[in-house]
Write a protein that holds these residues in place. Structure first.
Motif: not given
Lengths: 265, 265
Positions: B8, B12, B173, B255-256, B259
């Motif tokens: 991930v 950030h 997000l 959102v996914q 993301l």
DNA sequence: CGACCTTTTGATAGTAGTCAAATGAAGTGG
DNA sequence: CCACTTCATTTGACTACTATCAAAAGGTCG
């Protein structure tokens, strides 16, 4: 400039809608939104009470050890008797974020009570001692000792209030101020526990700090460099993990200044 | 790409430091960071229990009414039996931020337990009924009814977990996804309470939503427009406060997608 | 209708993210 | 003990997201 509800527009927007303003019109200005942040019960006293009431199992942890693990069955709460720990929230989609820092006297694992399994990992950031408080034993003891229940509720309440303050920092402060506030908060936590605040050892990488504060490691690094350039912090000769804070008040001032650069009236 | 700890990196940074990784090296990969998010006790049952155990005082509130006020003495918790409320955190320096939304069955005022005075304002967003639960009476009742105590702890625990999820949304997000997640969360809250989720009435201005999500009202507006353009939401003919959500899953998908745009494997 | 908000949308600016490279620490094995 | 590897940190250059400023349109309520 006299109505705090509409004066704050430096970053993002004022909160109070017109409807809300007029609806609460009757009681003019709030009396005193002052919030007391000290503990009713000193941390040492709390630990003493816990210790004698429950004689909890102790566990020594070292940096990187997992104190509790997201997804596993909830059975106990944990209290840090020494050391520092981070709380890492895990989302189903793989995102993970440091959502809290814990010091001596702080509790871990509250989020498991409702669901029956822990919602976050808790990872020790250095060597420390964790007390294991079995939840059923705690409840049983609370039945005969009201003070214990008060302790528990106080700890949960403080956690809720603290999380909201984190939220506010992240949402209302620019990056540099967020880092300053992070350091200030860390120093404050140490101070409340009677420890030195002029020099703190960050036990997190820049990446972890950034993750916690909602920014990148580069931004954290730059912010720290800027704070150092302004003399608000200094680094130890070797390694940049030790941060010297000559004056904690200076950091608070920096946050305020950055918060409202044009709010000088 | 198989290790979630380092995969991930879209927004950030990855959280897990190398030190932590190697320290926890022994237990290879985490078993199942799955988190159950449903309530052990349905909301209606909780309210029923509360009602018969305490017969709490009821209070009708209308939009804009203050349910509890930051800085005033803590004496009672409040439970929303109907309506919606926002929780506004106030900082000493005048910053204020919406830090939570509350629906039927949610509790208010937990942050007052530790300090003895409320830390946040709670403002009704529309007409509703609030139950006043005197804290001393609640504790007394808990002494004889363990179920009540479980209810209380469950509610506090859920609040802690929920705050952390908010924190994560805000920190991980981008703006558009934050707004989508906000709508999804609102719809989910309604769904858990057996209410319609295909159309929700936002009872907050764009400024309030933005304040809650850590962005400006303009960004909220743009995000909503974009979501509408993509067909994920639609506005009622008159007024843009009613949002139609043909498919809540679509928002979750948005959102996914947002993301991890490149995480398609 | 007119005053006042709220919302939308555009243009522009600035903060912080991304990419990249170099330096600094720390540990490993020869 | 020193090369060598690895990881953390810093700094620069550039990009992009989102804030800011501004203007117009849409709603609401007297």
């Amino acid at each position: 400039m006299l109505n705090t509800a509409t004066a704050v527009t430096t970053r993002h927007q004022a909160v109070i809608s017109q409807a809300a303003l007029q609806a609460m019109g009757r009681d003019e200005r709030a009396p005193a939104p002052r919030r007391e942040r000290f503990d009713a019960v000193p941390i040492a006293a709390m630990l003493e009470t816990l210790n004698e009431a429950l004689q909890p199992q102790r566990r020594i942890v070292r940096a990187g050890d997992r104190i509790c693990q997201a997804g596993t069955d909830f059975g106990a709460l944990y209290v840090l008797n020494s050391g520092v720990a981070k709380v890492v929230n895990l989302a189903a989609d793989g995102r993970e974020q440091v959502v809290g820092l814990k010091f001596r006297g702080d509790w871990l694992g509250f989020d498991g009570i409702a669901t029956g399994c822990y919602g976050c990992d808790a990872i020790a950031l250095d060597t420390g001692e964790v007390w294991v408080i079995r939840y059923d034993a705690l409840l049983a003891a609370c039945a005969t000792r009201p003070a214990l229940l008060a302790l528990l509720h106080g700890a949960m309440s403080r956690e809720i209030a603290g999380d909201r303050d984190s939220m506010m920092s992240v949402c209302t402060l620019p990056a540099d101020a967020r880092v300053a506030e992070f350091l200030r908060h860390w120093a404050e936590a140490l101070e409340q526990r009677g420890m030195r605040t002029d020099q703190i050892t960050l036990r997190m990488t820049r990446a972890e700090i950034g993750n916690f504060l909602g920014m990148t490691l580069e931004s954290v690094s730059r912010a720290l460099s800027r704070l150092a350039r302004e003399g608000l912090i200094a680094f130890a000769e070797k390694g940049r993990r030790d941060v010297q804070i000559p004056d904690v008040g200076g950091l608070a001032g920096f946050v305020q200044r950055y918060l409202a650069p044009a709010m000088v009236q």
